[in-house]
Design a protein around this motif. Structure first.
Motif: not given
Lengths: 386, 245
Positions: A164-185
């Protein structure tokens, strides 16, 4: 089939699966070239690791080499962040530099050991069964089978845990960051898995084939599905299929296994590229042709709608009218009749009620670009599918 | 009447490559307003939102959401990025994109289940996109894609909504549908902050406005501060937008 043959096919298949998983995300993140960079720049890591451990299959060597892969990514990003060069240039600057350090290290220090550039780049799957893991006097299989097996196990565990984390950060980095799933990690997690997989697989299949196994199956799967899980499944399937078929092609041709697997991967992509149902070249050409006919059909229907005069609606006049559009009038007339949009009596063409309604809706759509009205038309006409 | 402060920005400075794009911003957004952030291109509107949401690191200043740092208040905040910021060819469906809105409440590793799916379907219904739930996202029109993004924010059931140009590239019907949903959110006591481009519609859509051009020019109720003076200060040219009576 001898046990060595079976072992080679199992190793190749496990490598294919281990590569397809990170590969799918690399393709979706438009980072395919990063895998190429990693595959080359691990060379100095492997060489240094080899000097320390004197064992090409040592876990320490794998971790050291994987670290070089991460350093590559960091350097590429650092150079890119200066804003002076673009990403592809940064990649092209970093990996040849690291790779050449590895080449020099080998030339200077490793002349009399089993480590050369060819072995790293091309690997030799055929020799994999000879290097066996023996614990307490018992032979428990080829070393590379165990290495890639362990890497695959870790990769699959990470995939299930962080899908789930890989999917959201791949599709939408901004959303992932705002939800607390660090795109950098997540980014560096994916890079670490890619690096470890590349190093773990290089001994068996070589650094170049690793790139092919990461990118080609994922790119092929991408053409066939609109679902990430299916894309992963298809990529794994294509990878394993190519690995096994490639092995037998090599067997028949008495050629390099790695080379044959890569060739099969390429051919497989070509077939899908040509024949994929919706994204394939042939489907696209067919769709474009249909769209041209549909545009003519619409022009034709609009002409009928605008003209009540019989001479304007005579088949001969319309033939000219449509021929002027360079699309055969016949296919347009057929399409219109097939859909009950026109009726022809004594060579005079008239719009049916259905044709009239269709024309109004279509024109309305083209003018307003609102597609709520034409949802039901999308199935029959390519023109309205956006 | 509006005393609770939903979002507070103190001395915020953000720079790209050492060039400040936001300079010493102080901003208080009261709870329950529907606020537009307006300003010319490059004024730092998106940057302001991204900094509040922790997507960008400011070089100075602090941000609080209901008196606490953003990291502790994520559950209260929903974000709609610019439509152009994602790859719409990504292999996924409309429903799946909306489901992503529930990921924040799930946290790491836990997977969405029936409860999340039900919430996503309700959000799709609200934006009138239920019939398209199974559609691949590249097969949606620009307006439909924007509605999917809105649904994804609604499913977060937040208190504060940040939206980056939700009206960009959508037709009039979608624009009205979106603004009606935003007004409903305000009615329900939520705070909605929108980066907005169309100055003509500010008085009609919003009750609060912030003028921004690297520095904050003005912030307050539309009826008090949406005037030619502030517009001219923000856009640098003599602006005449008469406020509708």
């Amino acid at each position: 089939m001898s046990s060595a043959q079976i072992e080679i096919q199992i190793i190749a298949s496990l490598v294919a699966i281990a590569c397809a998983i990170p590969g799918t995300f690399l393709v979706l993140r438009k980072m395919a070239m990063i895998s190429d960079a990693i595959s080359h720049s691990i060379l100095p890591g492997i060489v240094v690791g080899f000097f320390i451990t004197h064992d090409l299959n040592s876990p320490v060597l794998i971790l050291l080499a994987a670290l070089t892969g991460i350093i590559t990514v960091v350097l590429v990003e650092y150079i890119q962040k200066t804003g002076l060069v673009k990403e592809d240039t940064a990649i092209g600057l970093v990996f040849p530099a690291l790779f050449s350090i590895g080449v020099i290290l080998i030339a200077k220090n490793a002349n009399d050991v089993h480590l050369d550039v060819d072995a790293v780049l091309l690997g030799e799957l055929a020799f994999a069964p000879f290097d066996r893991l023996v614990i307490g006097g018992t032979d428990i299989g080829p070393k590379s089978l165990w290495i890639i097996g362990c890497i695959l196990l870790v990769t699959i565990t990470l995939l299930f845990a962080f899908f789930k984390e890989l999917k959201v950060s791949t599709f939408d980095k901004g959303l992932a960051a705002s939800l607390g799933f660090s795109p950098v990690i997540l980014h560096y997690g994916l890079m670490s898995v890619s690096s470890v997989t590349t190093v773990g697989a290089f001994d068996a299949v070589g650094a170049i084939l690793v790139v092919a196994l990461m990118i080609a199956p994922a790119a092929t799967a991408y053409l066939l599905t609109t679902d990430l899980k299916k894309m992963l499944g298809l990529a794994i399937g294509f990878g394993v299929f190519s690995a096994i078929l490639g092995y037998w092609v090599a067997h028949w041709l008495d050629a390099s296994i790695a080379g044959s697997i890569t060739t099969v991967l390429g051919l497989l992509f070509l077939m899908v590229y040509l024949f994929a149902p919706s994204k394939g070249i042939i489907a696209v050409l067919y769709r474009e042709k249909q769209q041209r006919i549909e545009v003519s059909l619409l022009t034709f229907l609009l002409h009928l709608k605008n003209h009540n005069e019989e001479e304007e609606r005579h088949v001969n006049h319309l033939n000219e009218h449509i021929n002027w559009q360079k699309v055969r009038s016949k296919s347009v007339l057929e399409l219109a009749q097939k859909n009950n949009m026109i009726s022809i009596t004594e060579n005079i063409v008239s719009l049916t009620e259905k044709g009239n309604e269709f024309t109004s809706k279509a024109i309305d759509y083209i003018i307003t670009n609102e597609d709520t009205q034409i949802e039901d038309m999308k199935d029959d006409f390519f023109l309205f599918r956006g | 009447m509006k005393d609770k402060i939903a979002v507070k920005v103190d001395d915020l400075t953000v720079a790209y490559n050492y060039k400040p794009v936001l300079w010493d911003i102080d901003l208080e957004i009261p709870e329950g307003v529907l606020m537009a952030i307006v300003g010319p291109n490059g004024a730092g509107k998106s940057t302001l939102i991204k900094s509040i949401l922790g997507i960008l690191d400011p070089i100075a200043g602090s941000i609080s959401i209901y008196d606490k740092p953003y990291e502790k208040q994520r559950a209260l905040v929903a974000y709609v990025p610019q439509k152009g910021s994602v790859d719409w060819d990504f292999p996924t469906t409309a429903l799946d994109v909306v489901m992503m809105g529930t990921y924040g409440s799930l946290g790491w590793i836990k997977r969405p289940g029936q409860k999340q799916k039900k919430a996503a379907l309700e959000a799709l219904e609200k934006v009138g996109m239920l019939p398209f739930k199974g559609r691949q996202i590249s097969q949606l029109s620009g307006g439909q894609q924007q509605r999917i993004f809105l649904a994804r924010a609604l499913v977060q059931n937040a208190s504060i909504y940040f939206m980056d140009e939700p009206f960009q590239g959508v037709d009039a019907t979608t624009e009205i549908a979106i603004i009606n949903i935003l007004k409903e959110l305000r009615k329900a006591g939520k705070t909605v902050i929108v980066v907005h481009h169309d100055l003509q519609t500010v008085p009609e859509y919003f009750d609060w406005v912030t003028f921004l051009n690297v520095k904050k020019i003005a912030t307050g109720p539309v009826k008090d501060i949406f005037n030619d003076d502030n517009l001219t200060k923000t856009y640098g040219i003599n602006y005449k937008v008469s406020v509708q009576e």
